[in-house]
Design an enzyme around this catalytic site. Structure first.
Site, mmCIF file in Angstrom:
data_model
loop_
_atom_site.group_PDB
_atom_site.id
_atom_site.type_symbol
_atom_site.label_atom_id
_atom_site.label_comp_id
_atom_site.label_asym_id
_atom_site.label_seq_id
_atom_site.Cartn_x
_atom_site.Cartn_y
_atom_site.Cartn_z
ATOM 1 N N ASP A 45 0.612 -1.353 -0.029
ATOM 2 C CA ASP A 45 0.099 -0.029 0.102
ATOM 3 C C ASP A 45 0.837 1.238 -0.186
ATOM 4 O OD1 ASP A 45 -2.057 1.973 0.220
ATOM 5 O OD2 ASP A 45 -2.562 1.289 2.438
ATOM 6 N N ASP A 49 -3.453 2.186 -5.681
ATOM 7 C CA ASP A 49 -2.232 2.305 -4.986
ATOM 8 C C ASP A 49 -1.963 1.122 -3.947
ATOM 9 O OD1 ASP A 49 -4.333 3.233 -3.164
ATOM 10 O OD2 ASP A 49 -2.636 3.990 -1.807
ATOM 11 N N GLU A 50 -2.652 0.048 -4.135
ATOM 12 C CA GLU A 50 -2.694 -1.301 -3.371
ATOM 13 C C GLU A 50 -3.000 -2.253 -3.974
ATOM 14 O OE1 GLU A 50 -5.231 -1.753 0.099
ATOM 15 O OE2 GLU A 50 -6.499 -0.217 -0.709
#
Length: 354
Positions: free
Chosen positions: A6, A100-101
């Site tokens: 993350d 984003d993860e």
């Protein structure tokens, strides 16, 4: 062996690359409007109590001197594609869950922890972003572990270690336990994960239903059998280089592109694929980024063709400023067949001028 990666405060981190003068300040990303909520807050803003999903009107009360920016989703998606491109280079099953993860199944790797450490370093050096990682035997352990030491956390835990480490934490840190369920648990006197671990399963099943009660019991003990659901095969492959010092000499940039093109061709041949589209990416010293692509008449894994195309794209789009990063991409794949390696018939070779 599953990892959860993350990026720390992704939207803010991306904005700070464009606006470095805002580093160290309380930056808050949010849409405008009476019902707007905060999408991301910098760690400086979080010290004022501002957090994701908080109503914007409340955030402005808590942090009136904060710097409020409107989300630039197109830019964030571009940075996300770069992030996922780096992640895909590990060549393991990957399940993205947001821009984003992602979860990664590291089971097939000989040195999974070293691989993730290297990936975090590359994300930092090539994209200018910090990421936190959790590694464990399940997605549940990995997710909670990745949140445990943000920012820049790197936590590796077994199931039993997770159950002990987070015993005094509230049940809300466990994915799947929302505010309503947490409130119902609190009404029963269950305000920690340890209390939930010790609560009789029969009572949980009676109050929440058999399925949810069992899930609460299992998750409190960090038992989880959800597999990483890999996305479709990669649509492109790329090789990038971040220079140690910004480069203004065209010859140095050309050499880097040539080397990248040959590495890309070698990798494509090893995978038995060829690409019809060649692209380059050039990031300048001010972090502005340009991409250019060209579609060829036929798919190729020829290093000379890929290199020549990349260099032609660079020549037509000569960088106006010193360059921080360059890369070459190959896309629009076709599988290579045995027939591709057979020598052409004499008549065909003659017709091609061979």
């Amino acid at each position: 062996m599953i990892a959860h990666l993350d990026v720390d405060a992704f939207y803010v981190a991306v904005e700070l690359l464009r606006r470095p003068e805002l580093r160290g300040k309380p930056v808050i990303i949010a849409w405008s409007g009476p019902r707007a909520v905060v999408t991301t807050a910098s760690y400086e803003a979080r010290r004022f109590g501002v957090g994701s999903a908080m109503p914007l009107i409340r955030a402005r009360r808590l942090c009136p001197d904060g710097i409020y920016l409107t989300p630039d989703m197109a830019h964030y998606r571009e940075r996300s594609r770069e992030l996922m491109g780096l992640i895909s280079m590990l060549e393991v099953p990957v399940e993205p869950v947001s821009l984003d993860e992602a979860y990664l199944d590291l089971t097939a790797l000989d040195t999974p922890i070293d691989a993730m450490s290297g990936l975090v370093r590359r994300i930092g050096s090539e994209l200018g972003l910090d990421a936190s990682v959790g590694i464990g035997p399940s997605k549940l352990v990995a997710k909670v572990a990745s949140d445990a030491e943000k920012p820049k956390g790197f936590v590796v835990l077994s199931r039993e270690q997770a159950a002990r480490r987070f015993a005094d934490r509230p049940p809300r840190i466990i994915p799947g336990i929302g505010p309503r369920t947490a409130a119902r648990l609190a009404a029963l006197g269950i305000e920690t994960i340890e209390a939930l671990q010790r609560h009789p399963l029969e009572d949980l099943a009676g109050r929440f239903g058999e399925r949810q009660g069992r899930s609460l019991h299992d998750r409190a003990h960090f038992r989880d059998t959800d597999a990483v659901t890999a996305t479709r095969a990669a649509k492109s492959r790329s090789v990038e280089t971040t220079f140690d010092v910004d480069v203004g000499e065209l010859a140095v940039i050309e050499r880097a592109l040539d080397e990248q093109a040959r590495r890309l061709a070698s990798g494509a041949r090893a995978k038995g694929i060829r690409g019809r589209t060649v692209g380059i990416k050039v990031r300048l010293d001010d972090f502005s980024t340009t991409t250019r692509v060209r579609t060829l008449g036929e798919a190729t894994d020829d290093p000379d063709v890929i290199s020549a195309t990349a260099l032609e794209l660079l020549a037509a789009n000569r960088p106006p400023r010193p360059v921080r990063l360059v890369g070459v991409r190959l896309a629009s794949f076709e599988e290579r067949t045995a027939a591709d390696d057979e020598p052409a018939p004499e008549a065909l070779r003659l017709s091609l001028g061979a």
